[in-house]
Scaffold this active site. Structure first.
Site, PDB file in Angstrom:
ATOM      1  N   HIS A  35     -37.536   9.909   0.972  1.00 20.91           N
ATOM      2  CA  HIS A  35     -37.208  10.761   1.238  1.00 20.91           C
ATOM      3  C   HIS A  35     -36.134  11.475   0.873  1.00 20.91           C
ATOM      4  CE1 HIS A  35     -35.998   9.184   5.116  1.00 20.91           C
ATOM      5  NE2 HIS A  35     -35.505   9.938   4.692  1.00 20.91           N
TER       6      HIS A  35
HETATM    7  P1  TYD Z   1     -39.183   9.635   9.351  1.00 16.02           P
HETATM    8  O1  TYD Z   1     -38.544  10.322   8.850  1.00 16.02           O
HETATM    9  O2  TYD Z   1     -40.540   9.042   8.556  1.00 16.02           O
HETATM   10  O3  TYD Z   1     -39.036   7.693   8.809  1.00 16.02           O
HETATM   11  P2  TYD Z   1     -38.063   6.878   7.665  1.00 16.02           P
HETATM   12  O4  TYD Z   1     -38.397   8.146   6.873  1.00 16.02           O
HETATM   13  O5  TYD Z   1     -36.866   6.585   7.943  1.00 16.02           O
HETATM   14  O6  TYD Z   1     -39.751   6.057   7.577  1.00 16.02           O
HETATM   15  O7  TYD Z   1     -39.615   8.959  11.163  1.00 16.02           O
HETATM   16  C1  TYD Z   1     -40.181   8.839  11.611  1.00 16.02           C
HETATM   17  C2  TYD Z   1     -40.628   9.511  12.967  1.00 16.02           C
HETATM   18  O8  TYD Z   1     -39.291   9.397  13.658  1.00 16.02           O
HETATM   19  C3  TYD Z   1     -40.755  11.358  12.918  1.00 16.02           C
HETATM   20  O9  TYD Z   1     -41.588  11.929  13.289  1.00 16.02           O
HETATM   21  C4  TYD Z   1     -39.209  12.110  13.198  1.00 16.02           C
HETATM   22  C5  TYD Z   1     -38.732  10.967  13.727  1.00 16.02           C
HETATM   23  N1  TYD Z   1     -37.309  10.929  13.911  1.00 16.02           N
HETATM   24  C6  TYD Z   1     -36.268  11.421  15.189  1.00 16.02           C
HETATM   25  O10 TYD Z   1     -36.806  12.052  16.122  1.00 16.02           O
HETATM   26  N2  TYD Z   1     -34.901  11.727  14.939  1.00 16.02           N
HETATM   27  C7  TYD Z   1     -34.717  10.522  13.401  1.00 16.02           C
HETATM   28  O11 TYD Z   1     -33.271  10.629  14.205  1.00 16.02           O
HETATM   29  C8  TYD Z   1     -35.027   9.995  12.865  1.00 16.02           C
HETATM   30  C9  TYD Z   1     -34.340   9.324  11.005  1.00 16.02           C
HETATM   31  C10 TYD Z   1     -36.171  10.003  13.045  1.00 16.02           C
END
Ligand code: TYD
Length: 159
Positions: free
Chosen positions: A66
């Site tokens: 992302h």
């Molecule tokens: P995600 O963004 O998919 O993780 P990455 O892209 O880093 O692998 O996040 C996973 C889940 O965690 C998603 O449901 C959103 C939640 N989340 C939060 O609630 N707060 C945060 O600060 C982050 C980074 C994720």
């Protein structure tokens, strides 16, 4: 692509055109073990609104995929190792993160990917904004289109 090597000068970009930079933090370790301190306004060059960490990730799982447009982050591998990829109008850069006294500073429109996380990898992220799902660009083509609109640069995938 050749992974970036470590630049031991605090805050100094590895090259003029890098879009993110690896910074080396001061270490206060002694015979008892290591210690790194991160303070807003010095090691962290923005107001800290959020800290999160990623752990217990299987080495076969890649994460991220992302972009954010305005979020500032410092990404630190406080345990284990991972391969951290950042893409912007300057191309793709890859950091092998395996030192808790280093962090990657990111700002501006950039795509992030995390690969090859060791089973003991703990990736700590210090961020300038609270979590906001609307700030996420999760579609790579959309990211590339936005990058082209913002910078005029349209790169072929893999550049
Ligand atoms: P995600 O963004 O998919 O993780 P990455 O892209 O880093 O692998 O996040 C996973 C889940 O965690 C998603 O449901 C959103 C939640 N989340 C939060 O609630 N707060 C945060 O600060 C982050 C980074 C994720």
């Amino acid at each position: 692509m050749t992974p970036l090597t470590i630049d031991t000068q605090i805050g100094k970009p590895k090259a003029d055109n890098v879009m993110s930079k690896l910074v080396k933090f001061a270490e206060f370790g002694d015979h008892r073990g290591g210690l790194v301190a991160l303070e807003e306004g010095s090691e962290i060059p923005f107001k800290i609104k959020r800290i999160y960490y990623i752990y217990n990730t299987s080495p076969s799982i890649s994460r991220g995929f992302h972009a954010h447009e305005n979020l500032k982050q410092v990404v630190i591998c406080v345990s284990g190792q991972c391969r951290f990829v950042v893409e912007s109008e300057h191309g793709r850069e890859e950091y092998i993160l395996n030192n808790p006294a280093e962090g990657v500073f990111i700002e501006g429109l950039k795509w992030r990917e995390m690969h090859d996380l060791s089973s003991d990898c703990v990736l700590l992220v210090v961020a300038s904004e609270v979590y906001n799902d609307r700030d996420y660009i999760r579609n790579y083509d959309e990211f590339r289109q936005l990058l082209k609109r913002r910078t005029g640069v349209g790169l072929d995938h893999g550049d």
